[in-house]
Design an enzyme around this catalytic site. Sequence first.
Site: not given
Ligand code: ADE
Length: 230
Positions: A12, A196
């Site tokens: 990041e 995601d």
């Molecule tokens: N950061 C990116 N995706 C995530 C997820 N599914 N749960 C927690 N933090 C995240």
Amino acid sequence: MKIAIMGAMPEEIAPILEKLGTYKTTQYAKNNYYEASYKGVDLVIAYSKIGKVFSTLTATTMIEHFGAEKLLFSGVAGAISPALKVGDLVVATKLSQHDLDITAFGHPFGYVPEGSVYVETDKELIALSKLVAHEMNKNVKEGVIATGDQFVANEERKNWIGATFSADALEMEGASVAVVCDALDVPFFILRAISDAADMDASFSFDEFLQTSAQESAEFVMKMVDKLAR
Ligand code: ADE
């Protein structure tokens, strides 16, 4: 002016360090902090490691030890809102801790006495982000971000967080950074690019898109710094 740029994972902040090229590395409280001068502003950059505790430590250190006067967070998040797709940018308007639970005592989720369910982000930095989004011709969404010490890869849990906090996205550091900055009166901005959908495929999607989404977020944050430097 000294600006902190913070992420949770190496991926990041890597694009930011790459852009700067040269910086000074200082070890403090078992973490590395990178300092640089950029277009007349002083920057302190770090990744905290994942979760609320490490991010609390890093945000506090950046402010109390390194003297940061504004804090910009850049990273990735899981989408709750179906309108958010991989690569989309979300600016947090307010943040909440979805795993904070003393409901046994009649309190709402995310609340402890003398705290608040939500912490709001800085309005001026959000206004600046609108300008940057316009100039970059990017569709940046604003929304509520929910934070907890869980990687959410479960539709049911995701939907519960969405319904309970009216949250659009979730991650693991934003709300703790928000609590620190609010308490220490430091204007802060939390930007996330979707990696995601916090569903059963989340871990695969995260691994696939972490780097590209983190890059999207980092590029945007550096454009914010360009504006703040003027
Ligand atoms: N950061 C990116 N995706 C995530 C997820 N599914 N749960 C927690 N933090 C995240």
